[in-house]
Design an enzyme around this catalytic site. Structure first.
Site, PDB file in Angstrom:
ATOM      1  N   ASP A  10       6.431  -9.275   2.579  1.00  0.00           N
ATOM      2  CA  ASP A  10       5.814  -7.936   2.593  1.00  0.00           C
ATOM      3  C   ASP A  10       4.681  -7.988   3.614  1.00  0.00           C
ATOM      4  O   ASP A  10       4.297  -9.069   4.082  1.00  0.00           O
ATOM      5  CB  ASP A  10       5.254  -7.604   1.194  1.00  0.00           C
ATOM      6  CG  ASP A  10       4.551  -6.257   1.165  1.00  0.00           C
ATOM      7  OD1 ASP A  10       5.089  -5.284   1.723  1.00  0.00           O
ATOM      8  OD2 ASP A  10       3.425  -6.165   0.619  1.00  0.00           O
ATOM      9  N   TYR A  42       1.607  -1.955   7.548  1.00  0.00           N
ATOM     10  CA  TYR A  42       2.715  -1.653   8.459  1.00  0.00           C
ATOM     11  C   TYR A  42       3.013  -0.139   8.456  1.00  0.00           C
ATOM     12  O   TYR A  42       3.529   0.398   9.403  1.00  0.00           O
ATOM     13  CB  TYR A  42       4.002  -2.358   8.008  1.00  0.00           C
ATOM     14  CG  TYR A  42       4.078  -3.849   8.225  1.00  0.00           C
ATOM     15  CD1 TYR A  42       3.001  -4.600   8.674  1.00  0.00           C
ATOM     16  CD2 TYR A  42       5.284  -4.526   7.969  1.00  0.00           C
ATOM     17  CE1 TYR A  42       3.116  -5.975   8.851  1.00  0.00           C
ATOM     18  CE2 TYR A  42       5.405  -5.887   8.155  1.00  0.00           C
ATOM     19  CZ  TYR A  42       4.320  -6.611   8.588  1.00  0.00           C
ATOM     20  OH  TYR A  42       4.441  -7.968   8.767  1.00  0.00           O
ATOM     21  N   GLY A  43       2.694   0.489   7.337  1.00  0.00           N
ATOM     22  CA  GLY A  43       3.165   1.848   7.078  1.00  0.00           C
ATOM     23  C   GLY A  43       2.642   2.909   8.022  1.00  0.00           C
ATOM     24  O   GLY A  43       3.188   4.003   8.102  1.00  0.00           O
ATOM     25  N   CYS A  73       9.135  -4.749   0.827  1.00  0.00           N
ATOM     26  CA  CYS A  73       8.225  -3.820   1.485  1.00  0.00           C
ATOM     27  C   CYS A  73       9.015  -2.543   1.747  1.00  0.00           C
ATOM     28  O   CYS A  73      10.055  -2.589   2.425  1.00  0.00           O
ATOM     29  CB  CYS A  73       7.756  -4.451   2.797  1.00  0.00           C
ATOM     30  SG  CYS A  73       6.805  -3.336   3.848  1.00  0.00           S
ATOM     31  N   THR A  75       8.285  -0.049   3.574  1.00  0.00           N
ATOM     32  CA  THR A  75       8.232   0.339   4.987  1.00  0.00           C
ATOM     33  C   THR A  75       9.276  -0.417   5.808  1.00  0.00           C
ATOM     34  O   THR A  75      10.017   0.177   6.594  1.00  0.00           O
ATOM     35  CB  THR A  75       6.813   0.055   5.532  1.00  0.00           C
ATOM     36  OG1 THR A  75       5.875   0.744   4.708  1.00  0.00           O
ATOM     37  CG2 THR A  75       6.670   0.484   6.968  1.00  0.00           C
ATOM     38  N   GLU A 152      -5.204  -3.032  -1.614  1.00  0.00           N
ATOM     39  CA  GLU A 152      -5.562  -4.272  -0.896  1.00  0.00           C
ATOM     40  C   GLU A 152      -7.040  -4.619  -1.104  1.00  0.00           C
ATOM     41  O   GLU A 152      -7.427  -5.766  -1.009  1.00  0.00           O
ATOM     42  CB  GLU A 152      -5.255  -4.142   0.600  1.00  0.00           C
ATOM     43  CG  GLU A 152      -3.773  -4.158   0.960  1.00  0.00           C
ATOM     44  CD  GLU A 152      -3.137  -5.568   0.964  1.00  0.00           C
ATOM     45  OE1 GLU A 152      -3.841  -6.556   1.232  1.00  0.00           O
ATOM     46  OE2 GLU A 152      -1.922  -5.657   0.691  1.00  0.00           O
ATOM     47  N   CYS A 186       6.794   2.297  -2.470  1.00  0.00           N
ATOM     48  CA  CYS A 186       6.021   1.304  -1.726  1.00  0.00           C
ATOM     49  C   CYS A 186       5.706   0.211  -2.735  1.00  0.00           C
ATOM     50  O   CYS A 186       5.289   0.505  -3.862  1.00  0.00           O
ATOM     51  CB  CYS A 186       4.740   1.947  -1.220  1.00  0.00           C
ATOM     52  SG  CYS A 186       3.496   0.784  -0.655  1.00  0.00           S
ATOM     53  N   THR A 187       5.899  -1.037  -2.329  1.00  0.00           N
ATOM     54  CA  THR A 187       5.763  -2.112  -3.315  1.00  0.00           C
ATOM     55  C   THR A 187       4.312  -2.356  -3.747  1.00  0.00           C
ATOM     56  O   THR A 187       4.076  -3.068  -4.715  1.00  0.00           O
ATOM     57  CB  THR A 187       6.376  -3.419  -2.770  1.00  0.00           C
ATOM     58  OG1 THR A 187       5.844  -3.660  -1.467  1.00  0.00           O
ATOM     59  CG2 THR A 187       7.881  -3.326  -2.717  1.00  0.00           C
ATOM     60  N   HIS A 188       3.365  -1.750  -3.049  1.00  0.00           N
ATOM     61  CA  HIS A 188       1.976  -1.858  -3.510  1.00  0.00           C
ATOM     62  C   HIS A 188       1.724  -0.983  -4.756  1.00  0.00           C
ATOM     63  O   HIS A 188       0.817  -1.256  -5.525  1.00  0.00           O
ATOM     64  CB  HIS A 188       1.014  -1.391  -2.419  1.00  0.00           C
ATOM     65  CG  HIS A 188       0.707  -2.431  -1.382  1.00  0.00           C
ATOM     66  ND1 HIS A 188       1.641  -2.894  -0.502  1.00  0.00           N
ATOM     67  CD2 HIS A 188      -0.446  -3.092  -1.092  1.00  0.00           C
ATOM     68  CE1 HIS A 188       1.081  -3.792   0.301  1.00  0.00           C
ATOM     69  NE2 HIS A 188      -0.178  -3.925  -0.034  1.00  0.00           N
TER      70      HIS A 188
END
Ligand code: DGL
Length: 269
Positions: A10, A42-43, A73, A75, A152, A186-188
């Site tokens: 990711d 990255y998004g 990820c 994105t 983050e 989104c994996t976040h």
């Protein structure tokens, strides 16, 4: 059987939502994780840059003798061309198909919302995949660019007022469309699953890409007779491209146990 590790990557911390589920349902598998924390997010980047970063990430993982690549990820999953992922020489799994299948199976009214990064929403990959499974379903998307920096930076507690207000702002147009199912594209985002649930009053079915992708990985490995055959618990090796301290701290919080000592800072070729 295949005792090589599963490679998972990711742009940062988000892929841990897939790792956590893999560790639960495939406890004997070794995992090599790469979080490109030096270049997250990255998004908000161009398609060309996302593909270039993804190729570098996958080259790193392939140098670790892995049996499968999991793009954990949203994105990258939404952006990487099929001709690239089909030619990696090992099975490749992303988060879109498993999440779309689950949403199509669970939607009651056929009104599915998708939230993700700007790049994921621009690609319309979720919408296309969902409609290829169920053409009758309506899909409503919204990009949520502020959520990844909040996660983050560790603003992940369910009662964090800033994160909650931000989620409310992004979900308002989807609530107005009366969605009954929401893909956390989104994996976040599963890291702040409880915030989503509270803002939606527990009224909307949430699709966690971590859970569906881990189940999908298990299915693919088992159908290819590639599950590991070892008695002891598998080992996860964590790699990041920026300093390890911040990652270690939030990752340990999210995984519910300390990973101190298991994280290495690496450079991508
Ligand atoms: N984890 C990424 C995703 O699932 C979001 C973070 C980023 O923008 O790099 O899309």
């Amino acid at each position: 059987m295949d005792n090589r590790a599963i490679g998972v990557f990711d742009s940062g911390l988000g892929g841990l939502t897939v790792v956590k589920e893999l560790q639960k349902i495939l406890p004997n598998e070794n995992i090599v994780y790469l979080g490109d924390t030096g270049r997250v997010p990255y998004g908000s980047r161009s398609r060309e840059t996302i593909i270039k970063y993804a190729l570098e990430d996958m080259n790193f993982l392939k140098s670790k003798d892995i049996k499968m690549i999991v793009a954990a990820c949203g994105t990258v999953s939404a952006t990487l061309p099929k001709e690239v992922s089909d030619n990696l020489g090992i099975p490749y799994v992303n988060v879109i198909l498993p999440s779309a299948q689950e949403a199509c199976a669970l939607t009651a009214q056929g009104r599915i919302g998708v939230v993700g990064t700007a790049a994921s929403m621009r690609s319309n990959a979720y919408g296309k995949t969902i409609r290829s499974i169920r053409p009758d379903v309506r899909v409503f998307g919204n990009a949520c660019p502020l959520l990844v920096p909040l996660v983050e930076n560790g603003l992940v507690q369910a009662d964090n007022p800033i994160t909650r207000l931000t989620v409310e702002m992004y979900l308002k147009p989807l609530i107005e469309e009366k969605i009954d199912t929401l893909i956390l594209g989104c994996t976040h985002y599963p890291i702040i699953y409880d915030v989503f649930n509270e803002v939606l009053n527990y009224d909307v079915t949430l699709i966690d890409p971590g859970q569906c992708t881990a189940r999908y990985v298990k299915k693919i490995l088992s159908s290819h007779a590639m599950l590991a055959e070892r008695e002891e618990a598998g080992v996860t090796q964590y790699n990041v491209t920026d300093q390890i301290s911040g990652f270690e701290q939030i990752a340990s919080l999210f995984l519910g146990r300390s990973i101190s000592g298991a994280v290495e800072q690496v450079e991508l070729a």
